[in-house]
Design an enzyme around this catalytic site. Structure first.
Site, PDB file in Angstrom:
ATOM      1  N   SER A  36     -97.368  43.779 -14.463  1.00 56.94           N
ATOM      2  CA  SER A  36     -99.151  44.713 -14.673  1.00 56.94           C
ATOM      3  C   SER A  36    -100.112  43.830 -14.916  1.00 56.94           C
ATOM      4  CB  SER A  36     -98.709  45.685 -15.826  1.00 56.94           C
ATOM      5  OG  SER A  36     -98.183  44.798 -16.624  1.00 56.94           O
ATOM      6  N   TYR A 103     -89.858  37.581 -27.706  1.00 56.86           N
ATOM      7  CA  TYR A 103     -89.737  38.326 -27.180  1.00 56.86           C
ATOM      8  C   TYR A 103     -88.562  38.887 -27.947  1.00 56.86           C
ATOM      9  CZ  TYR A 103     -91.452  36.205 -22.997  1.00 56.86           C
ATOM     10  OH  TYR A 103     -92.727  35.734 -22.447  1.00 56.86           O
ATOM     11  N   TYR A 104     -88.365  40.207 -27.359  1.00 59.72           N
ATOM     12  CA  TYR A 104     -87.692  41.490 -28.248  1.00 59.72           C
ATOM     13  C   TYR A 104     -88.287  43.001 -27.233  1.00 59.72           C
ATOM     14  CZ  TYR A 104     -88.351  39.141 -32.808  1.00 59.72           C
ATOM     15  OH  TYR A 104     -88.777  38.582 -33.898  1.00 59.72           O
ATOM     16  N   ARG A 167     -88.072  32.539 -16.970  1.00 58.56           N
ATOM     17  CA  ARG A 167     -88.155  32.011 -18.652  1.00 58.56           C
ATOM     18  C   ARG A 167     -86.453  32.302 -18.393  1.00 58.56           C
ATOM     19  NH1 ARG A 167     -92.695  32.375 -17.174  1.00 58.56           N
ATOM     20  NH2 ARG A 167     -93.947  34.430 -18.098  1.00 58.56           N
ATOM     21  N   GLU A 228    -104.915  20.523 -12.596  1.00 56.50           N
ATOM     22  CA  GLU A 228    -105.415  20.180 -10.890  1.00 56.50           C
ATOM     23  C   GLU A 228    -105.901  20.686 -10.278  1.00 56.50           C
ATOM     24  OE1 GLU A 228    -106.028  16.623 -11.230  1.00 56.50           O
ATOM     25  OE2 GLU A 228    -105.346  16.569 -13.946  1.00 56.50           O
ATOM     26  N   GLY A 229    -105.464  22.277 -10.209  1.00 56.25           N
ATOM     27  CA  GLY A 229    -105.977  23.000  -9.282  1.00 56.25           C
ATOM     28  C   GLY A 229    -104.231  23.309  -8.643  1.00 56.25           C
ATOM     29  N   ASP A 257     -99.950  34.723 -13.189  1.00 51.41           N
ATOM     30  CA  ASP A 257    -101.010  36.176 -13.731  1.00 51.41           C
ATOM     31  C   ASP A 257    -102.232  36.354 -12.473  1.00 51.41           C
ATOM     32  OD1 ASP A 257     -97.766  36.887 -14.937  1.00 51.41           O
ATOM     33  OD2 ASP A 257     -99.320  37.041 -16.197  1.00 51.41           O
TER      34      ASP A 257
END
Length: 316
Positions: A36, A103-104, A167, A228-229, A257
C-alpha cells in the site's frame, strides 16, 4: 488502472520519546505496509493504483481503509474479515539510521488471503502487477494467492514487478530462498537490494548479481544500493544511477517502497530506464527525510523540484 498490488497494511505505533520502547508511555499512530506504500506513492504522483487485501472488522481496519481512500487508492478489492484482526507493528528508533521494528501480525486478516479473493478482470485491468516477498511469507494461502496472481497477470500479458523485500522474521531461510527465487523466475522486473541478492545467490558483486537475476528469468533488474544509488541491468546494457545525498536520515522505513513507486511512475510516464531509476532514487531519498512509512512520499511538484536541482548540480 496503472498498477495493482497485493499485501498487508498495518497500523504503526512509534514512541514519542527517545530511549527503549519499554519505557515509552505515548505513541503516534500511522499507517504502513509495503504494497500500500507503493500504491500511495504512485497515487501522489498522479497514477491510478489499486490494492488487494483483507482487513479486520475493527477500528484499525477502518482507519487503514479510510486513509487509503483519502489517498485515492482503489480499494474495491479489499475484503473485511469479521473474525481475524488487522495487524499492527511498532517502530523503535534507536539511533540515526537504526530502527528496530516489532510486528504483531500472526493470524491477521491479511494472512487469510486466498486465491478466491482474486478478481481476474481486476488484475487484467492494470498495466503492472506489483508484488513483494512479504505477502507469501504470511501464510501458505497467501503464498498460493501470490502465485495465482502472477499466473493471472501473465495470462493477460501484464508486466509482473517483484520486490523481494526479505523478512526473515516471517519464515525460515530455506523456504524464503526457494519461494523468492521461484517468484523471481516468473517476474518480468525484479527490484532487489544487494543484501537480498546475496541471500538468494550467495554473491555480492552487483554486476554478477544482475546477470544472475537476468539468467533466472527477469528481463530487467534494478538493484538498490542505498545512498550510492541503484544499478540497472538488461541483456543489452547496465549502469549505476547515482543516489541523492540525504544529510540526516529521519526514518529509513518505507524508502524501498518509495523507490518502487518512483520507478514504476517513471515507466508509466514513458521514461527510459535510467531516468526511471533516477526518479526512484529521488523518491526513496525523500521518504527517509520524514517520519512514517508514507508521510515522506512526494507529490509531483516536490519530486520535480528535487530532480531539477539535481540536474542543475550536474550542469555546474
Amino acid at each position: 488502472m496503472d498498477v495493482v498490488t497485493i499485501g498487508e497494511s498495518m497500523v504503526v505505533f512509534t514512541p514519542t520519546s527517545d530511549g527503549f520502547m519499554r519505557n515509552a508511555s505515548q505513541f503516534t499512530k500511522k499507517i504502513g505496509g509495503a504494497e500500500s506504500n507503493v500504491a500511495v506513492g504512485l497515487a501522489r504522483l498522479g497514477h491510478k493504483a489499486g490494492w488487494i487485501s483483507k482487513l479486520g472488522d475493527d477500528e484499525f481496519g477502518k482507519a487503514i481503509l479510510g486513509f487509503l481512500k483519502s489517498e485515492n487508492i482503489d480499494v474495491s478489492n479489499v475484503s473485511i474479515d469479521e473474525e481475524a484482526p488487522t495487524g499492527i507493528y511498532f517502530k523503535e528508533p534507536r539511533r540515526q539510521n537504526h530502527m528496530r521494528v516489532y510486528y504483531y501480525r500472526k493470524g491477521s486478516a491479511a494472512s487469510k488471503l486466498t486465491p478466491f479473493d482474486l478478481n481476474q478482470e481486476y488484475i487484467a485491468s492494470a498495466k503492472y502487477l506489483h508484488i513483494t516477498g512479504i505477502t507469501p511469507a504470511l501464510s501458505e494461502s497467501c503464498k498460493e494467492t501470490i502465485f495465482e496472481a502472477i499466473k493471472l497477470a501473465k495470462r493477460h500479458g501484464r508486466t509482473v514487478v517483484f520486490d523481494p523485500n526479505l523478512r526473515l522474521k516471517l519464515w525460515d531461510e530455506a523456504t524464503a530462498r526457494a519461494t523468492l527465487l521461484e517468484i523471481a523466475s516468473e517476474a518480468d522486473i525484479v527490484l532487489p537490494g544487494i543484501a537480498e541478492g546475496e541471500f538468494l545467490f550467495g554473491e555480492r558483486d552487483p554486476e554478477k548479481l544482475g546477470q544472475l537475476f537476468l539468467n533466472h528469468g527477469a528481463s530487467l533488474v534494478v538493484m538498490k544500493n542505498g545512498a550510492e544509488g541503484a544499478f540497472y541491468f538488461t541483456e543489452k546494457e547496465s549502469a549505476l544511477i547515482p543516489g541523492f545525498p540525504v544529510k540526516h536520515v529521519v526514518d529509513p522505513v518505507g524508502a524501498g517502497d518509495g523507490f518502487a513507486a518512483g520507478f514504476l511512475s517513471g515507466l508509466l510516464d514513458g521514461l527510459e530506464v535510467g531516468k526511471a531509476v533516477e526518479r526512484a532514487n529521488a523518491v526513496g531519498a525523500l521518504v527517509t527525510m520524514v517520519t512514517g512509512d508514507v508521510d515522506g512520499l512526494p507529490e509531483r511538484d516536490e519530486l520535480e523540484q528535487l530532480l531539477s536541482k539535481n540536474e542543475e548540480d550536474v550542469v555546474r
